[in-house]
Design a protein around this motif. Structure first.
Motif, short mmCIF file in Angstrom:
data_model
loop_
_atom_site.label_atom_id
_atom_site.label_comp_id
_atom_site.label_asym_id
_atom_site.label_seq_id
_atom_site.Cartn_x
_atom_site.Cartn_y
_atom_site.Cartn_z
N UNK A 140 17.17 15.57 45.05
CA UNK A 140 16.02 16.47 45.01
C UNK A 140 14.93 15.93 44.09
N UNK A 141 15.32 15.22 43.06
CA UNK A 141 14.33 14.72 42.11
C UNK A 141 13.81 13.34 42.49
N UNK A 142 14.27 12.82 43.62
CA UNK A 142 13.74 11.55 44.09
C UNK A 142 14.38 10.32 43.48
N UNK A 143 15.45 10.50 42.72
CA UNK A 143 16.12 9.34 42.12
C UNK A 143 16.81 8.48 43.18
N UNK A 144 17.14 9.11 44.30
CA UNK A 144 17.76 8.37 45.40
C UNK A 144 16.83 8.46 46.59
N UNK A 145 16.46 7.34 47.12
CA UNK A 145 15.57 7.34 48.28
C UNK A 145 16.40 7.59 49.53
N UNK A 146 16.13 8.71 50.19
CA UNK A 146 16.93 9.06 51.36
C UNK A 146 16.07 9.22 52.61
N UNK A 147 14.83 8.74 52.54
CA UNK A 147 13.92 8.93 53.68
C UNK A 147 14.54 8.42 54.97
N UNK A 155 18.96 18.65 36.59
CA UNK A 155 20.13 19.43 37.00
C UNK A 155 19.77 20.91 37.11
N UNK A 156 19.05 21.42 36.12
CA UNK A 156 18.67 22.84 36.14
C UNK A 156 17.76 23.14 37.34
N UNK A 157 16.84 22.23 37.63
CA UNK A 157 15.99 22.42 38.82
C UNK A 157 16.85 22.53 40.08
N UNK A 158 17.84 21.68 40.18
CA UNK A 158 18.70 21.70 41.36
C UNK A 158 19.55 22.97 41.41
N UNK A 159 20.06 23.41 40.26
CA UNK A 159 20.82 24.66 40.23
C UNK A 159 19.96 25.83 40.71
N UNK A 164 19.75 22.59 54.80
CA UNK A 164 18.56 23.35 54.44
C UNK A 164 17.33 22.61 54.96
N UNK A 165 16.57 23.31 55.77
CA UNK A 165 15.34 22.73 56.29
C UNK A 165 14.40 22.34 55.14
N UNK A 166 14.34 23.21 54.14
CA UNK A 166 13.46 22.95 53.00
C UNK A 166 13.88 21.68 52.26
N UNK A 167 15.18 21.54 52.07
CA UNK A 167 15.70 20.37 51.37
C UNK A 167 15.38 19.10 52.16
N UNK A 168 15.54 19.17 53.46
CA UNK A 168 15.24 18.01 54.30
C UNK A 168 13.75 17.68 54.24
N UNK A 169 12.90 18.71 54.25
CA UNK A 169 11.46 18.45 54.18
C UNK A 169 11.07 17.83 52.85
N UNK A 170 11.68 18.31 51.78
CA UNK A 170 11.32 17.79 50.46
C UNK A 170 11.76 16.36 50.26
N UNK A 171 12.90 15.99 50.85
CA UNK A 171 13.46 14.68 50.56
C UNK A 171 13.20 13.67 51.67
#
Lengths: 322, 322
Positions: free
Chosen positions: B289-296, B262-266, B29-36
């Motif tokens: 998605x919530x930034x708990x893991x840094x994946x930059x 979790x609900x946000x991700x669902x 997902x382009x959006x997911x990549x942009x957000x994270x």
């Protein structure tokens, strides 16, 4: 009996879309087969780019415009799936796009369309009819209007979904697909009538509308008031001019699906197949699942046309039903 | 540092599952990549047979049992995804299966498990502990007990999902996966640590539990009360014995994810990617998605472990949030 849409146009569209549109999955379900007595193949265009089959036609159209029209840009009037499809298609081809939307369209839709790089222009639908707003925009800016459904290039693009389905699963005895304005159906039906000997083509439309069934029975396009149905992709008042000419030659039957039958299908697709569908997207599945189409012993292609239903709307539609 | 689970066992499981388990799609997902800020590859085991990754381990286990154990049959205690996974796996191999469920389990779960051909035996969880009920069943009928998570064959089966992911997208910098009892994670982490140089393995578990993080920190398996979380696949009171030995060697970090995350991700997965996930299935996506893991800047594999959430539960969980 030949379709006015040449199969060659669809084959050329497939070349344009190759590597650009998603080759969407074909899904099967043992439970669905047991319930209906057929062997069902669901082409899930909900996984198409922008979430619906509309991307195929929009990209095919924009990418095949003459260079001068591409330079000036494209426009349309839509607050639905076509808006996002055209926005992304234009962005990918490098063509400016202006999408005209009613100013009371959901903010999320406005934002999503802007997110794909289009300019969104709002109009007051109470003081100015949609057609008038569209005409002004074309004249003032010299933009090429891209219809959501009434254009051979739109149908040729949509037809590529049926090509992929036939490639993947082989011959079909029956094809069941949604009909709104007919742009998608004109493409699908042309493909299967050309490639699958003896195939029966069944359209599914809202029982609140039946404008396609009535138009085909009358032999000319009938006009109705905007139908009240949850299938918002099917709230048209008349079939498209071009698709109607195709459907006269290629569609064998149109069945009328109720909102409740659509909701049952949306719930089934979610529960059993983990597929998110919007109401218009689930209507062909609903036609089969509710027994409106007899598919016993048949190999049946079913088009799931889109999945653009937000969580909130899904919850509102399906909450408190059981 | 070597995993106690041989990679060879996972390769053999892949052979057993070839043509039987679904090769599930990898979604982007382009959006997911942009957000994270990362490049994310979501392995959607929600599209696995029976709706979760559990089918892989169950089938690998049942199909590799000695003939005499297969003849007598298998049993387990579960009202969750493992119940349906084992039922279908046993049916496919031609092995009798008995699933022990609490008598107050949802009728839909009982019916679904019977629908896969298993015998369902109910017990009163207030008058008899689960372990006791299971033991009686094994002794009386000579059945082989198949754990939902604490067995090398279960982890070897699950690991094949990571093999497919690595095959399809190449090397990963980070893998994020749910941890409940650890059966899945033990398989995934073994694969990526063996095949992707320098990969970081991050587990996602419920903030209400944190039993894996605490156990790994303590160096031994900690016991807790049943945690209160919507992630019902993670309501374990201690990590599995075998997976814990693997995770000690292969898991770099465990993050704690709240029910709201979790609900946000669902909701994101439903809205943007048209993917149906159950809470435990969305927890790794939630961690990213919530930034708990840094994946930059990283290439990140994310396991979506299951999609078994009914419409009613989905509506109840996500209704009235916005």
């Amino acid at each position: 009996v030949a379709s006015p849409l040449p199969l060659d146009d669809i084959l050329r569209a497939a070349e344009r879309l190759d590597g650009i549109a998603n080759r969407t999955p074909v899904l099967t379900s043992r439970t669905l087969d047991e319930r209906t007595g057929g062997r069902l193949f669901l082409k899930a265009e909900s996984f198409q780019r922008t979430g619906s089959f509309k991307f195929r036609g929009a990209y095919n159209t924009v990418s095949s415009l003459p260079p001068d029209e591409q330079r000036r840009g494209v426009c349309t009037v839509s607050s639905g799936n076509h808006a996002q499809a055209l926005a992304l298609a234009a962005w990918l081809v490098g063509v400016p796009a202006v999408i005209l939307m009613p100013e009371d369209a959901p903010p999320a839709k406005l934002a999503a369309t802007r997110g794909y790089g289009a300019e969104v222009v709002v109009y007051d639908r109470y003081s100015m009819p949609q057609a008038e707003a569209g005409r002004r925009l074309q004249e003032e800016r010299g933009l090429t209007f891209v219809s959501s459904h009434d254009d051979p290039r739109i149908s040729a693009g949509a037809g590529t979904a049926a090509l992929e389905l036939r490639d993947e699963v082989g011959d079909l005895d029956v094809l069941v697909a949604p009909i709104g304005g007919g742009g998608g159906m004109a493409g699908y039906s042309t493909v299967v009538k050309a490639l699958c000997v003896g195939v029966r083509v069944v359209g599914a439309e809202s029982a609140a509308s039946q404008v396609n069934a009535r138009s085909l029975a009358a032999g000319h396009r009938v006009d109705i008031d905007i139908p009240r149905t949850i299938a918002d992709g099917q709230q048209l008042t008349t079939p498209g001019r071009f698709p109607f000419e195709v459907m006269k030659e290629t569609v064998d039957e149109v069945v009328a699906v109720t909102d409740d039958q659509i909701l049952d299908a949306m719930a089934f697709l979610f529960d059993r197949m983990k597929v998110v569908t919007e109401p218009s997207g689930a209507i062909a599945t609903a036609a089969v699942l509710s027994g409106l189409v007899d598919v016993a012993g048949a190999r049946v292609g079913v088009i799931i046309s889109g999945g653009n239903v937000g969580v909130d709307r899904f919850v509102a539609l399906l909450g408190g039903r059981s």
